[in-house]
Design a protein around this motif. Structure first.
Motif, PDB file in Angstrom:
ATOM      1  N   ARG A 181      -2.983   2.750  -2.667  1.00  0.00           N
ATOM      2  CA  ARG A 181      -2.109   1.584  -2.811  1.00  0.00           C
ATOM      3  C   ARG A 181      -2.900   0.283  -2.578  1.00  0.00           C
ATOM      4  NH1 ARG A 181       2.207  -0.802   0.239  1.00  0.00           N
ATOM      5  NH2 ARG A 181       0.615  -1.070   1.830  1.00  0.00           N
ATOM      6  N   GLU A 182      -3.737   0.290  -1.525  1.00  0.00           N
ATOM      7  CA  GLU A 182      -4.513  -0.924  -1.211  1.00  0.00           C
ATOM      8  C   GLU A 182      -5.501  -1.237  -2.336  1.00  0.00           C
ATOM      9  OE1 GLU A 182      -3.963  -3.081   1.475  1.00  0.00           O
ATOM     10  OE2 GLU A 182      -2.198  -1.800   1.307  1.00  0.00           O
ATOM     11  N   LYS A 185      -3.709  -2.824  -5.186  1.00  0.00           N
ATOM     12  CA  LYS A 185      -3.350  -4.238  -4.934  1.00  0.00           C
ATOM     13  C   LYS A 185      -4.515  -5.142  -5.340  1.00  0.00           C
ATOM     14  CE  LYS A 185      -1.702  -5.270  -0.843  1.00  0.00           C
ATOM     15  NZ  LYS A 185      -1.652  -5.031   0.617  1.00  0.00           N
TER      16      LYS A 185
END
Ligand code: ATP
Ligand code: ZN
Length: 303
Positions: A181-182, A185
Motif C-alpha cells: 500500500r505504501e 501511494k
C-alpha cells in the motif's frame, strides 16, 4: 482562471460532448476520445504491473451471497444495486407486463436474484484466492478490473452510477500488505505527475452508512487505513477522488479464512484506479482536444 481552476464551459463540454448523457442520471455513453484516453491509462497502469501478478477481469455482476458475506451490506446498503427479475407463471408474468394485473405495476412482480451489481472490483478476488489454500507471506498479487455500480445520490461530474475500476490487490503477511500500500501511494504520486494533473494525497474514509458509519469513518482515518489521490474537477475546494490506497488489515483474511503459510491470518491491501474519473480529470485539466495536450502527457498515455 488560475492554473488549476477548471472553467464552467469546459466542465459542461465534458458532460455533454466528451461524455454522452442518457435519460438516467450518472449513466453516460463514452465517446471515442474518452475511450482513447481510457485505453492509454489502462496501458500505463499495466506497465506498473509487478512480475507474477495474476490478471482477472470480471463482468459487472457478482454473487449476492459473496457480497453479503464480505460485509458490504452492513457498511454500504445505500449504495448497493441488486439484480431482480420477474418470476411466476407465464400467465401472471404476461398480465404484469401487459398492465392487466389489477392494481399491480410490472415492477411489483420483481424478485431478487442471486446476483448483485459489483460495487468494487476487488471483492471478487478474496474468495477465489482463499479457495486455493495458503498464500506465501511474501504475498499474492492480483490485477483486477470490473465495471462497478453504486447508487450514488448526486450526479456531479465524476460521480457516476456505473464506472470502471482497475485494482492491484495484495494478499500476504501484514508487513507485506502494508508495504504494498505504501509503495503504491508513492507510485501514484509519480503517475499523477506524469499525467500533468494537480493533486493531493490525503487520508480518507469510505462513505459508511448511517450514524454508526460516521464512527467507522473516523476510525478509518485515525488508523490511516485509506488514502485518496484527489484531483480538482468540479472545484479546487472539493477535489475528486481518482485513486485510492487501502489497507484492510485482517478484514478479508478473517472473512474468507485467508492464511499465510505460517498459519497466521493474511492481511490485504488494494490500490484502486477510477478509470472514468481519471479520464474526466485529464480532460478537465488539459482541455477537450487531446491533440493539444502537453507532449509529455500524450507520451505517458501513448496517444
Ligand atoms: P468517494 O469518496 O468519491 O465516494 P470512494 O472512496 O467510495 O469514492 P473507492 O471505494 O475507494 O471510492 O473506489 C475506488 C475508486 O473508484 C475511487 O478512487 C474513484 O476513482 C472510483 N470511484 C468511486 N466511486 C465512483 C463513482 N461514483 N463514479 C466514478 N468513479 C468512482
Ligand atoms: Zn479494493
Amino acid at each position: 482562471m488560475s492554473t488549476t481552476q477548471v472553467s464552467t464551459e469546459r466542465l459542461e463540454a465534458i458532460t455533454s460532448s466528451i461524455l454522452q448523457p442518457t435519460a438516467a442520471n450518472g449513466v453516460q455513453g463514452r465517446t471515442a476520445p474518452f475511450e482513447e484516453v481510457i485505453g492509454g491509462l489502462t496501458a500505463l497502469i499495466t506497465s506498473h504491473r509487478a512480475p507474477g501478478t495474476e490478471v482477472l477481469r470480471f463482468p459487472p455482476v457478482m454473487s449476492r451471497a459473496l457480497l453479503e458475506k464480505s460485509g458490504y451490506l452492513k457498511s454500504f446498503p445505500h449504495l448497493l444495486g441488486c439484480v431482480s427479475s420477474l418470476t411466476g407463471t407465464e400467465a401472471s408474468i404476461r398480465a404484469l407486463v401487459e398492465g392487466r394485473a389489477a392494481g399491480q405495476d410490472w415492477v411489483d412482480g420483481l424478485a431478487a436474484t442471486d446476483l448483485v451489481l459489483t460495487p468494487a472490483a476487488c471483492y471478487q478476488v478474496y474468495p477465489i484466492i482463499a479457495a486455493r489454500g495458503d498464500v506465501p507471506r511474501s504475498g499474492v498479487l492480483v490485477d483486477v478490473e470490473s465495471y462497478c455500480f453504486r447508487r450514488e445520490a448526486s450526479s456531479e461530474l465524476g460521480r457516476m452510477q456505473a464506472f470502471r475500476m482497475r485494482e492491484y490487490v495484495c494478499i500476504g503477511a501484514p508487513d507485506t500488505a502494508l508495504a504494498f500500500r505504501e509503495n503504491w501511494k508513492a507510485r501514484a504520486e509519480e503517475l499523477a505527475t506524469q499525467l500533468g494533473v494537480p493533486f493531493t494525497l490525503v487520508p480518507a474514509s469510505d462513505p459508511f452508512f448511517g450514524r454508526a458509519g460516521k464512527l467507522m469513518a473516523v476510525n478509518q482515518v485515525e488508523q490511516a487505513l485509506k488514502f485518496e489521490l484527489l484531483i480538482p474537477v468540479n472545484s479546487e475546494e472539493a477535489p475528486t477522488a481518482c485513486m485510492s490506497f487501502n489497507y484492510h488489515q485482517d478484514h478479508f483474511g478473517n472473512t474468507w479464512g485467508l492464511r499465510t503459510d505460517d498459519g497466521a491470518v493474511a492481511h490485504t491491501a488494494c490500490a484502486a484506479f477510477g478509470l472514468d474519473r481519471l479520464t474526466i480529470a485529464l480532460f478537465a485539466t488539459h482541455g477537450l482536444d487531446v491533440d493539444a495536450w502537453p507532449p509529455s502527457v500524450r507520451e505517458a498515455l501513448c496517444i
